[in-house]
Every structure is written in C-alpha cells, then in structure tokens.
Design a protein around this motif. Structure first.
Motif, PDB file in Angstrom:
ATOM      1  N   ILE A  62       0.837  -1.206   0.000  1.00  9.54           N
ATOM      2  CA  ILE A  62       0.000   0.000   0.000  1.00  9.54           C
ATOM      3  C   ILE A  62       0.873   1.259   0.000  1.00  9.54           C
ATOM      4  O   ILE A  62       0.643   2.198  -0.769  1.00  9.54           O
ATOM      5  N   ILE A  63       1.901   1.277   0.856  1.00  3.77           N
ATOM      6  CA  ILE A  63       2.808   2.434   0.909  1.00  3.77           C
ATOM      7  C   ILE A  63       3.509   2.616  -0.430  1.00  3.77           C
ATOM      8  O   ILE A  63       3.627   3.725  -0.953  1.00  3.77           O
ATOM      9  N   PHE A  64       3.956   1.504  -0.984  1.00  5.77           N
ATOM     10  CA  PHE A  64       4.654   1.491  -2.275  1.00  5.77           C
ATOM     11  C   PHE A  64       3.740   2.032  -3.385  1.00  5.77           C
ATOM     12  O   PHE A  64       4.100   2.941  -4.135  1.00  5.77           O
ATOM     13  N   ALA A  65       2.546   1.486  -3.463  1.00  2.75           N
ATOM     14  CA  ALA A  65       1.598   1.881  -4.514  1.00  2.75           C
ATOM     15  C   ALA A  65       1.185   3.344  -4.385  1.00  2.75           C
ATOM     16  O   ALA A  65       1.017   4.042  -5.390  1.00  2.75           O
ATOM     17  N   LYS A  66       1.016   3.795  -3.146  1.00  2.00           N
ATOM     18  CA  LYS A  66       0.595   5.188  -2.929  1.00  2.00           C
ATOM     19  C   LYS A  66       1.572   6.174  -3.556  1.00  2.00           C
ATOM     20  O   LYS A  66       1.171   7.225  -4.044  1.00  2.00           O
ATOM     21  N   ALA A 120      11.732   1.305   3.888  1.00  2.00           N
ATOM     22  CA  ALA A 120      12.202   1.996   5.091  1.00  2.00           C
ATOM     23  C   ALA A 120      11.028   2.434   5.956  1.00  2.00           C
ATOM     24  O   ALA A 120      11.072   2.328   7.188  1.00  2.00           O
ATOM     25  N   GLU A 121       9.963   2.892   5.299  1.00  2.00           N
ATOM     26  CA  GLU A 121       8.805   3.388   6.058  1.00  2.00           C
ATOM     27  C   GLU A 121       8.093   2.269   6.806  1.00  2.00           C
ATOM     28  O   GLU A 121       7.700   2.435   7.965  1.00  2.00           O
ATOM     29  N   VAL A 122       7.935   1.109   6.154  1.00  2.00           N
ATOM     30  CA  VAL A 122       7.220   0.008   6.799  1.00  2.00           C
ATOM     31  C   VAL A 122       8.051  -0.592   7.938  1.00  2.00           C
ATOM     32  O   VAL A 122       7.521  -1.291   8.809  1.00  2.00           O
ATOM     33  N   SER A 123       9.345  -0.292   7.959  1.00  2.00           N
ATOM     34  CA  SER A 123      10.241  -0.839   8.989  1.00  2.00           C
ATOM     35  C   SER A 123      10.532   0.159  10.107  1.00  2.00           C
ATOM     36  O   SER A 123      11.385  -0.113  10.960  1.00  2.00           O
ATOM     37  N   VAL A 191      18.062   0.453   3.267  1.00  2.00           N
ATOM     38  CA  VAL A 191      18.851   0.375   4.511  1.00  2.00           C
ATOM     39  C   VAL A 191      19.452   1.740   4.839  1.00  2.00           C
ATOM     40  O   VAL A 191      19.432   2.181   5.999  1.00  2.00           O
ATOM     41  N   GLU A 192      19.987   2.410   3.824  1.00  2.00           N
ATOM     42  CA  GLU A 192      20.551   3.750   4.031  1.00  2.00           C
ATOM     43  C   GLU A 192      19.488   4.694   4.593  1.00  2.00           C
ATOM     44  O   GLU A 192      19.735   5.433   5.548  1.00  2.00           O
ATOM     45  N   LEU A 193      18.307   4.632   4.010  1.00  2.00           N
ATOM     46  CA  LEU A 193      17.214   5.520   4.435  1.00  2.00           C
ATOM     47  C   LEU A 193      16.756   5.185   5.848  1.00  2.00           C
ATOM     48  O   LEU A 193      16.487   6.083   6.658  1.00  2.00           O
ATOM     49  N   ALA A 194      16.697   3.896   6.158  1.00  2.00           N
ATOM     50  CA  ALA A 194      16.263   3.469   7.495  1.00  2.00           C
ATOM     51  C   ALA A 194      17.237   3.935   8.574  1.00  2.00           C
ATOM     52  O   ALA A 194      16.848   4.159   9.723  1.00  2.00           O
ATOM     53  N   ASN A 195      18.509   4.108   8.191  1.00  2.00           N
ATOM     54  CA  ASN A 195      19.534   4.533   9.149  1.00  2.00           C
ATOM     55  C   ASN A 195      19.857   6.023   9.069  1.00  2.00           C
ATOM     56  O   ASN A 195      20.826   6.487   9.675  1.00  2.00           O
ATOM     57  N   THR A 196      19.058   6.754   8.306  1.00  2.00           N
ATOM     58  CA  THR A 196      19.264   8.195   8.144  1.00  2.00           C
ATOM     59  C   THR A 196      18.484   8.960   9.211  1.00  2.00           C
ATOM     60  O   THR A 196      17.308   8.654   9.439  1.00  2.00           O
TER      61      THR A 196
END
Length: 250
Positions: A62-66, A120-123, A191-196
């Motif tokens: 859903i996040i991806f499609a949005k 990154a958002e879902v995690s 991964v980069e985004l999740a750790n930003t």
C-alpha cells in the motif's frame, strides 16, 4: 484521489487509471496496466502465505503503490512530484517513444526510488534487516513480470532483444532491472534511508531521485543509433494505444 486502506483499494485505483488512460488514449496506461498485474500477484502471494509476514507485506504494498498513485494524480493537477516520476510522465504525449521505453522509465522511478522509501517506512521503529527476505520475494515477483513483458514485446518485435544487445547503454539499463540489482541497489537505499536521521531523510531521497532521473535518460535519450532503431520500432508498432494497454492487462 480515493482513500487507500487495502490492497484491493490499490487494484481498484489502478483500474481507474487504466480506464482513464484508455479513454484518453494515453501511454500512461502502459505502466498502470503492468503495475496492476504486479499488485494482483502480490495479493495472491499474501493469500497463499508466500511471505514471512503477510500483514506487513500488504502494508508495504500500500505504501509502495501510494507513491506511484499520488505521483500520477499530482502530475495531472500540476502539483510538484519527484523528478524521476516527472521524467517518466513527461514522455506520455510524445509520439516517438515505444511501449518498452514507457514501461522502463516508470519502473525506474518506482523500483529504484519508491521501493526503498516504502521498505524503510514500513520498517520504522524496527530492524529493517527483518524485512530482507520478504523484500527479495517481492522482487522475485517484480522481476518475473519484467521478464514476461520483455518476452511479450519480443513476440511483437522478434528482433527487439537482438537490437537491445546492440545498444549497450539501453541493454545495461534492462539488466539493471534484474533481481540482483533490485536486491542490491534498491535494498541498499532502503537500509541507508532506514539509518538516516529524520532531519536528513528528505535530502537523502532528493539525492537518490536525481541519480535515478539521470538513469532514465539512458532510456529516453539512448544515443543516435538506438534512437533511430527505436523510431523504426515505433513506426512498426501494431495497434492503438488502447489496444496496447489491453494487451498489457491480459
């Protein structure tokens, strides 16, 4: 834009875009048709417990499609969007681009930029490494459909794959959509985004967006010889825009 709460909502809105594109005879419907196929496959995977965490996968989908759907509607309403989507949508009303080019610039924006953002958002608040297995599985689905499309187009233009091996930059771009790149490039970005740090996320996305937009130029402006070849292919394309959209949904 209709609210999106479930994967079925995504499929319905993609159908709206397909219908709108069919009515307007717009090549924007090519990507929407392909993407609806992807979403249906993901839904089937969720129903069959294909993923490690099926509930999380629906949320990711859903996040991806949005990101694509919002980009599409914002573009229609002249609201600023990422430059990679701007680039993809900008060729819609230009005659000389073939179906494959329309699909590739759309996949470029969505897979190489949006997928990492969605992952990154879902995690958020969790270890993103826990998503890695399911990330690979969704890319198995994406890459299998990309291969299907290449095969379908090769039936229409039997010489297409041979041509692509002669046009190295474009061929390299096609290779970039292999499962290996999706697993490495898009995952590394996730991964980069999740750790930003939160205050630097927009800047990180912007830098990635610029890089991905430059990648689209390989398909939009591939050089004189491949451009000439694509023009020949375009002139020989069979069927109307509406028919091509229908072929991609079958």
């Amino acid at each position: 834009m209709k609210p999106i709460h479930t994967i079925d909502d995504v499929i319905d809105i993609l159908q709206d875009i397909i219908n709108e594109s069919t009515n307007n005879k717009s090549p924007l419907g090519y990507f929407a048709a392909l993407y609806q196929k992807v979403t249906i496959k993901v839904k089937e995977g969720i129903q069959n417990n294909y993923f490690d965490d099926n509930q999380r996968m629906e949320k990711l989908d859903i996040i991806f499609a949005k990101r694509y759907i919002e980009a599409y509607y914002n573009y229609q309403n002249n609201i600023p969007i990422t430059s990679s989507w701007e680039k993809a949508f900008s060729i819609a009303n230009k005659y000389w681009y073939i179906v494959l080019q329309h699909l590739l610039v759309g996949m470029n924006a969505h897979i190489n930029l949006d997928l990492g953002i969605a992952a990154a958002e879902v995690s958020k608040g969790k270890d993103i490494q826990n998503l890695h297995s399911d990330f690979n599985k969704i890319n198995d689905i994406l890459s299998s459909l990309v291969n299907d499309v290449q095969d379908d187009l090769a039936k229409v233009y039997p010489f297409l794959k041979k041509i692509l091996t002669w046009t190295k930059d474009v061929d390299d771009f096609l290779v970039d959509f292999s499962m290996e790149l999706a697993r490495n490039g898009a995952w590394d970005f996730a991964v980069e985004l999740a750790n930003t740090p939160t205050n630097n996320i927009e800047n990180t996305i912007h830098k990635r967006d610029i890089k991905i937009t430059e990648k689209a130029d390989l398909v939009i402006s591939p050089g004189f010889i491949p451009k000439l070849i694509f023009m020949i292919i375009r002139v020989s394309e069979i069927g109307t825009v509406t028919q091509k959209i229908k072929d991609l949904t079958d």
